[in-house]
Design an enzyme around this catalytic site. Sequence first.
Site, PDB file in Angstrom:
ATOM      1  N   GLU A 144       5.233  14.214 -10.522  1.00 44.34           N
ATOM      2  CA  GLU A 144       5.943  14.879 -11.617  1.00 44.34           C
ATOM      3  C   GLU A 144       5.378  16.267 -11.912  1.00 44.34           C
ATOM      4  O   GLU A 144       4.164  16.464 -11.913  1.00 44.34           O
ATOM      5  CB  GLU A 144       5.836  13.994 -12.862  1.00 44.34           C
ATOM      6  CG  GLU A 144       6.432  14.568 -14.123  1.00 44.34           C
ATOM      7  CD  GLU A 144       6.148  13.688 -15.321  1.00 44.34           C
ATOM      8  OE1 GLU A 144       6.186  14.219 -16.456  1.00 44.34           O
ATOM      9  OE2 GLU A 144       5.872  12.479 -15.145  1.00 44.34           O
ATOM     10  N   TYR A 168      -5.821  16.481 -18.158  1.00 39.95           N
ATOM     11  CA  TYR A 168      -4.584  16.034 -18.787  1.00 39.95           C
ATOM     12  C   TYR A 168      -4.383  14.535 -18.619  1.00 39.95           C
ATOM     13  O   TYR A 168      -4.624  13.961 -17.557  1.00 39.95           O
ATOM     14  CB  TYR A 168      -3.373  16.770 -18.196  1.00 39.95           C
ATOM     15  CG  TYR A 168      -2.075  16.172 -18.649  1.00 39.95           C
ATOM     16  CD1 TYR A 168      -1.585  16.435 -19.926  1.00 39.95           C
ATOM     17  CD2 TYR A 168      -1.377  15.283 -17.846  1.00 39.95           C
ATOM     18  CE1 TYR A 168      -0.424  15.849 -20.381  1.00 39.95           C
ATOM     19  CE2 TYR A 168      -0.200  14.698 -18.286  1.00 39.95           C
ATOM     20  CZ  TYR A 168       0.273  14.985 -19.552  1.00 39.95           C
ATOM     21  OH  TYR A 168       1.413  14.382 -19.996  1.00 39.95           O
ATOM     22  N   HIS A 186       1.507  18.021 -14.238  1.00 40.04           N
ATOM     23  CA  HIS A 186       1.621  18.822 -15.467  1.00 40.04           C
ATOM     24  C   HIS A 186       1.589  20.324 -15.210  1.00 40.04           C
ATOM     25  O   HIS A 186       0.902  21.083 -15.906  1.00 40.04           O
ATOM     26  CB  HIS A 186       0.553  18.422 -16.491  1.00 40.04           C
ATOM     27  CG  HIS A 186       1.097  18.301 -17.883  1.00 40.04           C
ATOM     28  ND1 HIS A 186       0.770  19.151 -18.903  1.00 40.04           N
ATOM     29  CD2 HIS A 186       1.993  17.427 -18.418  1.00 40.04           C
ATOM     30  CE1 HIS A 186       1.401  18.810 -20.006  1.00 40.04           C
ATOM     31  NE2 HIS A 186       2.157  17.758 -19.739  1.00 40.04           N
ATOM     32  N   ARG A 200      14.324  15.069 -15.216  1.00 37.34           N
ATOM     33  CA  ARG A 200      13.678  14.444 -16.364  1.00 37.34           C
ATOM     34  C   ARG A 200      14.118  15.034 -17.709  1.00 37.34           C
ATOM     35  O   ARG A 200      13.438  14.849 -18.719  1.00 37.34           O
ATOM     36  CB  ARG A 200      12.153  14.550 -16.222  1.00 37.34           C
ATOM     37  CG  ARG A 200      11.638  13.867 -14.949  1.00 37.34           C
ATOM     38  CD  ARG A 200      10.149  13.573 -15.025  1.00 37.34           C
ATOM     39  NE  ARG A 200       9.868  12.619 -16.064  1.00 37.34           N
ATOM     40  CZ  ARG A 200       9.205  12.900 -17.193  1.00 37.34           C
ATOM     41  NH1 ARG A 200       8.767  14.135 -17.424  1.00 37.34           N
ATOM     42  NH2 ARG A 200       8.985  11.964 -18.089  1.00 37.34           N
ATOM     43  N   TRP A 211      -1.143  24.552 -19.214  1.00 39.83           N
ATOM     44  CA  TRP A 211      -1.614  23.271 -19.707  1.00 39.83           C
ATOM     45  C   TRP A 211      -0.631  22.177 -19.284  1.00 39.83           C
ATOM     46  O   TRP A 211      -1.034  21.116 -18.875  1.00 39.83           O
ATOM     47  CB  TRP A 211      -1.757  23.266 -21.247  1.00 39.83           C
ATOM     48  CG  TRP A 211      -2.237  21.928 -21.700  1.00 39.83           C
ATOM     49  CD1 TRP A 211      -3.514  21.459 -21.668  1.00 39.83           C
ATOM     50  CD2 TRP A 211      -1.433  20.862 -22.213  1.00 39.83           C
ATOM     51  NE1 TRP A 211      -3.575  20.164 -22.131  1.00 39.83           N
ATOM     52  CE2 TRP A 211      -2.295  19.761 -22.468  1.00 39.83           C
ATOM     53  CE3 TRP A 211      -0.084  20.699 -22.468  1.00 39.83           C
ATOM     54  CZ2 TRP A 211      -1.855  18.544 -22.978  1.00 39.83           C
ATOM     55  CZ3 TRP A 211       0.358  19.496 -22.970  1.00 39.83           C
ATOM     56  CH2 TRP A 211      -0.521  18.435 -23.224  1.00 39.83           C
ATOM     57  N   GLU A 271      10.701   6.832 -18.955  1.00 43.34           N
ATOM     58  CA  GLU A 271       9.330   6.838 -19.468  1.00 43.34           C
ATOM     59  C   GLU A 271       9.295   6.089 -20.798  1.00 43.34           C
ATOM     60  O   GLU A 271      10.192   6.242 -21.638  1.00 43.34           O
ATOM     61  CB  GLU A 271       8.857   8.278 -19.668  1.00 43.34           C
ATOM     62  CG  GLU A 271       7.427   8.398 -20.157  1.00 43.34           C
ATOM     63  CD  GLU A 271       6.973   9.844 -20.278  1.00 43.34           C
ATOM     64  OE1 GLU A 271       5.758  10.086 -20.311  1.00 43.34           O
ATOM     65  OE2 GLU A 271       7.845  10.749 -20.327  1.00 43.34           O
ATOM     66  N   ARG A 291       2.471   5.022 -14.675  1.00 37.94           N
ATOM     67  CA  ARG A 291       1.928   6.351 -14.415  1.00 37.94           C
ATOM     68  C   ARG A 291       0.421   6.290 -14.532  1.00 37.94           C
ATOM     69  O   ARG A 291      -0.102   5.801 -15.543  1.00 37.94           O
ATOM     70  CB  ARG A 291       2.485   7.370 -15.419  1.00 37.94           C
ATOM     71  CG  ARG A 291       2.190   8.809 -15.044  1.00 37.94           C
ATOM     72  CD  ARG A 291       2.525   9.777 -16.166  1.00 37.94           C
ATOM     73  NE  ARG A 291       1.457   9.861 -17.135  1.00 37.94           N
ATOM     74  CZ  ARG A 291       1.342  10.821 -18.053  1.00 37.94           C
ATOM     75  NH1 ARG A 291       2.257  11.774 -18.127  1.00 37.94           N
ATOM     76  NH2 ARG A 291       0.350  10.835 -18.909  1.00 37.94           N
ATOM     77  N   GLU A 339      11.185  17.873 -17.961  1.00 38.22           N
ATOM     78  CA  GLU A 339      11.032  17.473 -19.361  1.00 38.22           C
ATOM     79  C   GLU A 339      11.061  18.661 -20.307  1.00 38.22           C
ATOM     80  O   GLU A 339      11.375  18.496 -21.484  1.00 38.22           O
ATOM     81  CB  GLU A 339       9.745  16.673 -19.560  1.00 38.22           C
ATOM     82  CG  GLU A 339       8.455  17.452 -19.449  1.00 38.22           C
ATOM     83  CD  GLU A 339       7.239  16.562 -19.644  1.00 38.22           C
ATOM     84  OE1 GLU A 339       6.371  16.951 -20.450  1.00 38.22           O
ATOM     85  OE2 GLU A 339       7.148  15.512 -19.008  1.00 38.22           O
TER      86      GLU A 339
END
Length: 402
Positions: A236, A159, A212, A283, A402, A339, A147, A262
């Site tokens: 992602e 980020y 993100h 994820r 964020w 990951e 990544r 996630e």
Amino acid sequence: MKITGAKVIVTCPGRNFVTLKIETDQGLYGIGDATLNGRELSVASYLTDHVIPVLIGRDASRIEDIWQYLYRGAYWRRGPVTMSAIAAVDTALWDIKGKAAGMPVYQLLGGASRDGVLVYGHANGNDIEHTVDEVGRYIELGYKAIRAQSGIPGVKGAYGVAKGTMYYEPADSALPSETVWNTSSYLNFAPKLFDKLREVHGYDVELLHDVHHRLTPIEAGRLGRDLEPYRLFWMEDCTPAENQEAFRLVRQHTTTPLAVGEIFNSIHDCRTLIQEQLIDYIRTTVVHAGGITHLKQIAALAALYQVRTGSHGATDLSPACMGAALNFDLWVPNFGIQEYMRHTEETDAVFPHAYTFDDGYLHPGNEPGIGVDIDEALAAKYPYDPKQLPVARLTDGAMWNW
């Protein structure tokens, strides 16, 4: 085999972790990760005050029944706190069952579907040149998938930019720090980053990128289209997914593979995304999506639509979660990638584990259970240290994702 005791262990060997330890009348115990980054004590309280009292005396072998009891028996269902607590119980019970059988958990799930688990590392740089160098360093370490994140000119606190050379921990202060986001600068910058990465490192290495949740659906579609020449493994979290239908617009505009999930807590968070094939990788992770028991359901649904797994595996998940995830990954038929952010030496010492990395792949090992333990005496030397994740504002001062 009755549950005779359970306790919550909170420790901070470089960052905060919450671990549940369940004990039985046969002398076996199991551990499960309950870490919720920046909200650790909320899960610790949920476990201590509401879950542990109802576990005592139950049959530890009845994993499915206990899962249903904790999920259906709570009128206020789902959410990150509840599902992380359920996940900790579920993982600990699978750990116990594996130890009772003398087998690693992946054998109980049905045996290995592959010889190793493909993982990706995190190459984070202050600028393009730095990121190019970091990707090269990960290639030298043996990674086949990486990544890539980079600082963006004029954007404060972009980020994914690590403060060190190997470990990235975004939770950085007792009260949330503030970063500034500029979408236009990012959209102009990201294609230049991957153009340079492919120029230097070619196309043999898989490259991934995390947006993100920073873009609107049409912005995400534009970025995905602009990145198509660089053949990303995935893009992602390109846009917030509370509105799953938003990914329809993204999908219309790009063939770049999409990954998300996630922060999902249940199968209901991703049903539309999977059933309409709006994503390529789901994820969801062991600790935040209700444990191995619930992750099996999500993966089974995803398999029907040729969606593969790609579980979150940042350092805000303890080695106990990584051990459980790797057992799941080695078994699950529709596995995609895992990951893998390396923990600090202090964390590895607190959580001794059997999993190993070799030539771009992890293996959970063949220890009974999840293959991870906790050194309670050492854990006690690292008291809880309040840390929260940052927040983001746009350049005009408005709050953003964020």
